[in-house]
Enzyme design. Structure first.
Site, mmCIF file in Angstrom:
data_model
loop_
_atom_site.group_PDB
_atom_site.id
_atom_site.type_symbol
_atom_site.label_atom_id
_atom_site.label_comp_id
_atom_site.label_asym_id
_atom_site.label_seq_id
_atom_site.Cartn_x
_atom_site.Cartn_y
_atom_site.Cartn_z
ATOM 1 N N GLU A 53 15.475 31.997 98.579
ATOM 2 C CA GLU A 53 14.795 33.272 97.946
ATOM 3 C C GLU A 53 13.569 32.369 96.995
ATOM 4 O O GLU A 53 12.593 33.382 96.527
ATOM 5 C CB GLU A 53 15.801 33.902 97.101
ATOM 6 C CG GLU A 53 16.582 34.828 97.657
ATOM 7 C CD GLU A 53 17.868 35.134 97.461
ATOM 8 O OE1 GLU A 53 18.271 35.538 96.253
ATOM 9 O OE2 GLU A 53 18.827 34.889 98.199
ATOM 10 N N HIS A 113 11.264 30.138 98.006
ATOM 11 C CA HIS A 113 10.308 30.159 98.979
ATOM 12 C C HIS A 113 9.894 31.687 99.213
ATOM 13 O O HIS A 113 8.568 31.857 99.299
ATOM 14 C CB HIS A 113 10.534 29.925 100.487
ATOM 15 C CG HIS A 113 10.932 28.427 100.590
ATOM 16 N ND1 HIS A 113 12.328 28.083 100.667
ATOM 17 C CD2 HIS A 113 10.295 27.188 100.228
ATOM 18 C CE1 HIS A 113 12.639 26.690 100.985
ATOM 19 N NE2 HIS A 113 11.304 26.223 100.776
ATOM 20 N N GLN A 151 7.180 26.475 90.744
ATOM 21 C CA GLN A 151 7.160 25.459 89.519
ATOM 22 C C GLN A 151 8.234 24.613 89.420
ATOM 23 O O GLN A 151 8.563 23.722 88.688
ATOM 24 C CB GLN A 151 7.332 26.340 88.285
ATOM 25 C CG GLN A 151 7.454 25.754 86.883
ATOM 26 C CD GLN A 151 6.485 24.718 86.586
ATOM 27 O OE1 GLN A 151 5.122 24.955 86.835
ATOM 28 N NE2 GLN A 151 6.599 23.428 85.847
ATOM 29 N N LYS A 152 9.058 24.931 90.412
ATOM 30 C CA LYS A 152 10.454 24.026 90.815
ATOM 31 C C LYS A 152 9.888 22.447 90.959
ATOM 32 O O LYS A 152 10.597 21.536 90.775
ATOM 33 C CB LYS A 152 11.129 24.554 92.060
ATOM 34 C CG LYS A 152 12.206 23.540 92.861
ATOM 35 C CD LYS A 152 13.462 23.409 92.034
ATOM 36 C CE LYS A 152 14.538 22.830 92.525
ATOM 37 N NZ LYS A 152 14.086 21.801 93.604
ATOM 38 N N ASP A 153 8.921 22.423 91.895
ATOM 39 C CA ASP A 153 8.301 20.946 92.051
ATOM 40 C C ASP A 153 7.097 21.038 90.818
ATOM 41 O O ASP A 153 5.925 20.970 91.423
ATOM 42 C CB ASP A 153 7.972 20.740 93.373
ATOM 43 C CG ASP A 153 9.108 21.141 94.377
ATOM 44 O OD1 ASP A 153 9.529 20.006 94.712
ATOM 45 O OD2 ASP A 153 9.336 22.120 95.028
ATOM 46 N N GLN A 188 4.305 18.283 91.621
ATOM 47 C CA GLN A 188 3.523 18.868 92.840
ATOM 48 C C GLN A 188 2.600 19.839 92.457
ATOM 49 O O GLN A 188 1.392 19.611 92.965
ATOM 50 C CB GLN A 188 4.307 19.174 93.926
ATOM 51 C CG GLN A 188 3.681 19.828 95.093
ATOM 52 C CD GLN A 188 4.624 20.032 96.121
ATOM 53 O OE1 GLN A 188 5.056 19.272 97.243
ATOM 54 N NE2 GLN A 188 5.018 21.373 96.459
ATOM 55 N N SER A 194 17.170 25.406 96.221
ATOM 56 C CA SER A 194 16.542 24.367 96.946
ATOM 57 C C SER A 194 17.263 24.127 98.329
ATOM 58 O O SER A 194 18.617 24.387 98.335
ATOM 59 C CB SER A 194 16.900 22.854 96.080
ATOM 60 O OG SER A 194 16.501 21.858 96.941
ATOM 61 N N SER A 195 16.411 23.858 99.270
ATOM 62 C CA SER A 195 16.920 23.458 100.778
ATOM 63 C C SER A 195 17.950 22.620 100.637
ATOM 64 O O SER A 195 18.881 22.568 101.253
ATOM 65 C CB SER A 195 15.863 23.351 101.534
ATOM 66 O OG SER A 195 14.942 24.210 101.478
ATOM 67 N N ARG A 196 17.861 21.713 99.697
ATOM 68 C CA ARG A 196 18.771 20.322 99.705
ATOM 69 C C ARG A 196 20.096 20.814 99.002
ATOM 70 O O ARG A 196 20.959 20.090 99.023
ATOM 71 C CB ARG A 196 18.162 19.298 98.860
ATOM 72 C CG ARG A 196 16.933 18.745 99.449
ATOM 73 C CD ARG A 196 16.566 17.051 99.015
ATOM 74 N NE ARG A 196 15.489 16.751 99.867
ATOM 75 C CZ ARG A 196 14.417 16.532 99.824
ATOM 76 N NH1 ARG A 196 13.628 17.223 98.875
ATOM 77 N NH2 ARG A 196 13.440 15.959 100.493
HETATM 78 P P1 AMP Z 1 9.795 22.950 100.050
HETATM 79 O O1 AMP Z 1 10.145 23.699 101.140
HETATM 80 O O2 AMP Z 1 11.120 22.340 99.163
HETATM 81 O O3 AMP Z 1 8.572 21.857 100.165
HETATM 82 O O4 AMP Z 1 9.138 23.757 99.047
HETATM 83 C C1 AMP Z 1 8.027 24.650 99.461
HETATM 84 C C2 AMP Z 1 7.385 25.539 98.227
HETATM 85 O O5 AMP Z 1 8.543 26.490 97.685
HETATM 86 C C3 AMP Z 1 7.260 24.454 96.950
HETATM 87 O O6 AMP Z 1 5.981 25.023 96.382
HETATM 88 C C4 AMP Z 1 8.156 24.614 95.914
HETATM 89 O O7 AMP Z 1 7.978 24.327 94.687
HETATM 90 C C5 AMP Z 1 8.615 26.161 96.189
HETATM 91 N N1 AMP Z 1 9.990 26.280 95.862
HETATM 92 C C6 AMP Z 1 11.292 25.608 96.424
HETATM 93 N N2 AMP Z 1 12.336 26.122 95.805
HETATM 94 C C7 AMP Z 1 11.874 26.755 94.624
HETATM 95 C C8 AMP Z 1 12.535 27.572 93.780
HETATM 96 N N3 AMP Z 1 13.866 27.586 93.485
HETATM 97 N N4 AMP Z 1 11.962 28.479 92.983
HETATM 98 C C9 AMP Z 1 10.501 28.530 93.100
HETATM 99 N N5 AMP Z 1 9.729 27.972 94.221
HETATM 100 C C10 AMP Z 1 10.453 27.163 94.898
#
Ligand code: AMP
Length: 280
Positions: free
Chosen positions: A35, A37, A148-150, A153, A185-187
């Site tokens: 959610e 993403h 903002q999670k990252d 970045q 988080s995917s992790r």
């Molecule tokens: P990732 O697939 O982990 O590289 O994340 C892709 C994008 O989704 C990045 O800009 C992340 O910051 C954002 N994202 C990941 N998890 C969250 C979250 N819990 N809330 C908001 N944005 C997220």
């Protein structure tokens, strides 16, 4: 939903949309969508003529001992989820197409990459900057969306786009959390039951920081110590960093006056989690 796998085809579509004056929103991801993403995707769909989600586990942003090989993947599920919020295009290239033999370019945004994850994950942000530059050149987005999670970045990509006059608006989206506070988080799928339970100390510790800040505390050392002490109540938590940095430059602050980011990275067994909160 149209799935684009080839870099050449993505470049062709990007050129076509630009010629047609279409405002394109881009949501760069590594897939295994949740959610968080989808919140980025929803915002992109609402604000642009069309939205492209990129799904690419970017090998050059992973260190040698990191989780590239086991990073969770589910392209079919991702396409269905993205489609459900109105995304019409997914770009999911192969690594060999993005980085053919002989690929040689590196990028370095100084300063903003030197703290937090940039300090502990050498080369990580160089890889992020290269892949985002490629995605921006291929898709030619009017806006690109980041969570903002990252938080670091987001600061890095803002600086990259500003320094290089990239014709793209960088949009930040607030952190989406589970009902109990854990940042999505995917992790998170790596966490066993015990770690999942204990990982709650992360979001709780950020609330400790917020409470102190709201009460008027401005001593970074004291705020960080309180956060650290709360995290340490979880026996499995291994702190990598707890830092208070300027929200734009990512440099440590002693006494937050401008908006500051309390950021943390903590390991639970083999899983490394990050979280943050903006103070002020
Ligand atoms: P990732 O697939 O982990 O590289 O994340 C892709 C994008 O989704 C990045 O800009 C992340 O910051 C954002 N994202 C990941 N998890 C969250 C979250 N819990 N809330 C908001 N944005 C997220």
């Amino acid at each position: 939903m149209e799935l684009i796998k080839s870099v050449a085809e993505m470049a062709e579509l990007g050129r076509k949309w630009r010629a047609e004056n279409k405002r394109v929103g881009l949501v760069p991801t590594m897939g295994y969508l949740h959610e968080g993403h989808l919140e980025l995707a929803k915002q992109a769909v609402a604000e642009n003529d069309l939205t492209v989600i990129s799904i690419f586990v970017n090998p050059i942003q992973f260190g040698a001992n990191e989780d590239l090989d086991v990073y969770p993947r589910d392209l079919e599920g991702d396409l269905a989820k993205a489609e459900s919020v109105g995304v019409k295009y997914a770009f999911a290239p192969e690594a060999a197409d993005m980085y053919p033999t002989g690929f040689a370019t590196t990028m370095d945004v100084a300063g903003v990459t030197q703290t937090l994850c940039g300090a502990s994950r050498k080369g990580h942000f160089q890889g992020v900057c290269v892949v985002l530059s490629k995605l921006f050149n291929l898709v030619q987005p009017y806006r690109a969306y980041f969570g903002q999670k990252d938080g670091q970045q987001l600061a890095v990509v803002r600086k990259l786009a500003q320094d290089l006059n990239m014709p793209v608006e960088i949009c930040g989206v607030p952190i989406v959390r589970e009902a109990d506070g854990l940042a999505k988080s995917s992790r998170n799928v790596y966490l066993d039951e015990e770690c999942r339970k204990q990982a709650l100390v992360l979001s709780q510790s950020l609330q400790v920081a917020k409470r102190l800040y709201d009460e008027g505390e401005r001593d970074a050392g004291l705020i960080k110590a309180a956060v650290q002490a709360h995290i340490e109540t979880a026996p499995l938590a291994q702190i990598e960093y707890v830092e208070l940095v300027d929200a734009v430059t990512m440099q440590p602050v002693l006494k937050p006056e401008k908006p500051a980011m309390l950021a943390l990275a903590v390991r639970f067994k083999t899983t490394r989690l990050i979280d943050n909160i903006i103070l002020g």
